[in-house]
Design a protein around this motif. Structure first.
Motif, PDB file in Angstrom:
ATOM      1  N   GLU A 212       0.484  -0.975   0.068  1.00 46.24           N
ATOM      2  CA  GLU A 212      -0.389  -0.013  -0.245  1.00 46.24           C
ATOM      3  C   GLU A 212       0.669   0.876  -0.216  1.00 46.24           C
ATOM      4  O   GLU A 212       1.762   1.179   0.336  1.00 46.24           O
ATOM      5  CB  GLU A 212      -1.065   0.021   0.974  1.00 46.24           C
ATOM      6  N   ASP A 213       0.257   2.305  -0.483  1.00 48.43           N
ATOM      7  CA  ASP A 213       1.028   3.532  -0.483  1.00 48.43           C
ATOM      8  C   ASP A 213       0.887   4.027   0.661  1.00 48.43           C
ATOM      9  O   ASP A 213      -0.317   5.243   0.649  1.00 48.43           O
ATOM     10  CB  ASP A 213       0.558   4.464  -1.685  1.00 48.43           C
ATOM     11  N   LYS A 214       2.260   4.547   1.145  1.00 47.04           N
ATOM     12  CA  LYS A 214       2.043   5.097   2.729  1.00 47.04           C
ATOM     13  C   LYS A 214       3.554   6.053   2.351  1.00 47.04           C
ATOM     14  O   LYS A 214       4.126   5.676   2.575  1.00 47.04           O
ATOM     15  CB  LYS A 214       1.988   4.458   3.912  1.00 47.04           C
ATOM     16  N   LEU A 215       3.114   6.886   3.723  1.00 44.49           N
ATOM     17  CA  LEU A 215       4.759   7.979   3.859  1.00 44.49           C
ATOM     18  C   LEU A 215       5.576   6.854   4.257  1.00 44.49           C
ATOM     19  O   LEU A 215       6.932   7.111   4.001  1.00 44.49           O
ATOM     20  CB  LEU A 215       3.886   9.288   4.179  1.00 44.49           C
ATOM     21  N   TYR A 216       5.053   6.471   5.648  1.00 43.18           N
ATOM     22  CA  TYR A 216       6.193   5.563   6.106  1.00 43.18           C
ATOM     23  C   TYR A 216       5.400   4.521   6.832  1.00 43.18           C
ATOM     24  O   TYR A 216       4.178   4.180   6.655  1.00 43.18           O
ATOM     25  CB  TYR A 216       6.028   6.481   7.672  1.00 43.18           C
ATOM     26  N   TYR A 217       7.017   3.632   6.520  1.00 42.67           N
ATOM     27  CA  TYR A 217       6.344   1.762   7.403  1.00 42.67           C
ATOM     28  C   TYR A 217       7.254   1.059   9.059  1.00 42.67           C
ATOM     29  O   TYR A 217       7.865   2.685   8.376  1.00 42.67           O
ATOM     30  CB  TYR A 217       6.436   1.658   5.924  1.00 42.67           C
ATOM     31  N   SER A 218       7.085   0.577   9.142  1.00 40.38           N
ATOM     32  CA  SER A 218       7.539   0.614  10.886  1.00 40.38           C
ATOM     33  C   SER A 218       8.237  -0.441  10.605  1.00 40.38           C
ATOM     34  O   SER A 218       8.080  -1.420   9.283  1.00 40.38           O
ATOM     35  CB  SER A 218       6.654  -0.682  11.607  1.00 40.38           C
TER      36      SER A 218
ATOM     37  N   LEU B 275      21.306   5.251   4.160  1.00 42.93           N
ATOM     38  CA  LEU B 275      20.360   4.195   4.803  1.00 42.93           C
ATOM     39  C   LEU B 275      19.923   5.011   6.128  1.00 42.93           C
ATOM     40  O   LEU B 275      20.800   4.152   7.612  1.00 42.93           O
ATOM     41  CB  LEU B 275      19.915   2.403   4.901  1.00 42.93           C
ATOM     42  N   ARG B 276      19.256   5.897   6.611  1.00 36.59           N
ATOM     43  CA  ARG B 276      18.919   6.657   7.732  1.00 36.59           C
ATOM     44  C   ARG B 276      17.644   6.643   7.788  1.00 36.59           C
ATOM     45  O   ARG B 276      16.780   7.641   7.902  1.00 36.59           O
ATOM     46  CB  ARG B 276      19.885   7.816   7.522  1.00 36.59           C
ATOM     47  N   PRO B 277      16.562   6.000   8.350  1.00 35.80           N
ATOM     48  CA  PRO B 277      14.987   5.825   8.567  1.00 35.80           C
ATOM     49  C   PRO B 277      14.967   7.235   9.306  1.00 35.80           C
ATOM     50  O   PRO B 277      15.695   7.131  10.643  1.00 35.80           O
ATOM     51  CB  PRO B 277      15.094   4.394   8.635  1.00 35.80           C
TER      52      PRO B 277
ATOM     53  N   ARG C  18       9.649   5.337   1.119  1.00 35.65           N
ATOM     54  CA  ARG C  18       9.746   4.070   0.211  1.00 35.65           C
ATOM     55  C   ARG C  18      11.120   4.253  -0.115  1.00 35.65           C
ATOM     56  O   ARG C  18      11.502   3.237  -0.592  1.00 35.65           O
ATOM     57  CB  ARG C  18       9.224   5.044  -0.538  1.00 35.65           C
ATOM     58  N   HIS C  19      11.816   4.963  -0.326  1.00 37.47           N
ATOM     59  CA  HIS C  19      13.320   5.856  -0.906  1.00 37.47           C
ATOM     60  C   HIS C  19      14.171   4.545   0.206  1.00 37.47           C
ATOM     61  O   HIS C  19      15.016   4.049  -0.591  1.00 37.47           O
ATOM     62  CB  HIS C  19      14.036   7.037  -0.236  1.00 37.47           C
TER      63      HIS C  19
ATOM     64  N   LEU D 110      16.360   1.104  -0.788  1.00 35.76           N
ATOM     65  CA  LEU D 110      17.619   0.187  -0.419  1.00 35.76           C
ATOM     66  C   LEU D 110      18.280  -0.293   0.651  1.00 35.76           C
ATOM     67  O   LEU D 110      19.286  -1.048  -0.153  1.00 35.76           O
ATOM     68  CB  LEU D 110      18.149   2.309   0.722  1.00 35.76           C
ATOM     69  N   LEU D 111      17.116  -0.645   0.955  1.00 34.73           N
ATOM     70  CA  LEU D 111      16.768  -2.149   1.425  1.00 34.73           C
ATOM     71  C   LEU D 111      16.650  -3.424   0.872  1.00 34.73           C
ATOM     72  O   LEU D 111      17.466  -4.219   0.858  1.00 34.73           O
ATOM     73  CB  LEU D 111      15.886  -2.311   3.120  1.00 34.73           C
ATOM     74  N   GLN D 112      15.917  -3.308  -0.506  1.00 41.26           N
ATOM     75  CA  GLN D 112      16.074  -3.999  -1.212  1.00 41.26           C
ATOM     76  C   GLN D 112      17.226  -3.842  -2.248  1.00 41.26           C
ATOM     77  O   GLN D 112      17.618  -5.425  -2.145  1.00 41.26           O
ATOM     78  CB  GLN D 112      14.557  -4.075  -1.788  1.00 41.26           C
ATOM     79  N   ARG D 113      17.821  -3.080  -1.996  1.00 40.44           N
ATOM     80  CA  ARG D 113      18.648  -3.178  -3.098  1.00 40.44           C
ATOM     81  C   ARG D 113      20.299  -4.171  -2.332  1.00 40.44           C
ATOM     82  O   ARG D 113      21.084  -5.118  -2.923  1.00 40.44           O
ATOM     83  CB  ARG D 113      19.629  -1.834  -3.648  1.00 40.44           C
ATOM     84  N   ILE D 114      20.297  -3.353  -0.540  1.00 38.92           N
ATOM     85  CA  ILE D 114      21.114  -4.070  -0.161  1.00 38.92           C
ATOM     86  C   ILE D 114      20.816  -5.506  -0.052  1.00 38.92           C
ATOM     87  O   ILE D 114      21.907  -6.395  -0.310  1.00 38.92           O
ATOM     88  CB  ILE D 114      21.116  -3.659   1.383  1.00 38.92           C
ATOM     89  N   ARG D 115      19.526  -6.093   0.580  1.00 35.78           N
ATOM     90  CA  ARG D 115      19.401  -7.148  -0.079  1.00 35.78           C
ATOM     91  C   ARG D 115      19.893  -7.880  -1.222  1.00 35.78           C
ATOM     92  O   ARG D 115      20.013  -9.476  -1.020  1.00 35.78           O
ATOM     93  CB  ARG D 115      18.285  -7.744   0.561  1.00 35.78           C
TER      94      ARG D 115
END
Length: 104
Positions: free
Chosen positions: A2-8, A33-35, A47-48, A52-57
């Protein structure tokens, strides 16, 4: 997704199939990477940050890079690998299907 601004951190960990502790560790290893953290220290990922996390993974799990190698790849090759887009699409599809299953 879903499109949210922030995710936990829990939501992001579930999206990536990683433990929250791994995300916190990657945060300490990758300076880009600085949440956002609130006063209590609770992380909120944009989302950014997730990209980054997807790329790291992808670099560490799928391509087999060490953390040093993944840092170097992210520094020298800021353009996304075409495989990353496919992985992103599959991750989004998986998230959609899990949400759909929960609604049934």
């Amino acid at each position: 997704m879903e499109d949210k601004l922030y995710y936990s951190i829990g939501e992001v960990a579930a999206m990536l199939g990683e433990a929250p502790s791994v995300l916190r560790f990657w945060e300490s290893e990758f300076p880009q990477l600085r949440p956002v953290k609130n006063k209590r220290g609770v992380r909120s990922y944009t989302r950014h940050d997730i990209e980054l996390l997807q790329r790291i993974r992808y670099l560490t799990r799928d391509c087999g890079f060490t953390l040093d190698g993944a840092r170097e790849q992210m520094r020298t090759r800021p353009v996304e690998d075409p495989k990353m887009q496919v992985i992103q699409n599959l991750t989004d599809l998986r998230s959609f299907l899990v949400d759909l299953k929960e609604q049934l």
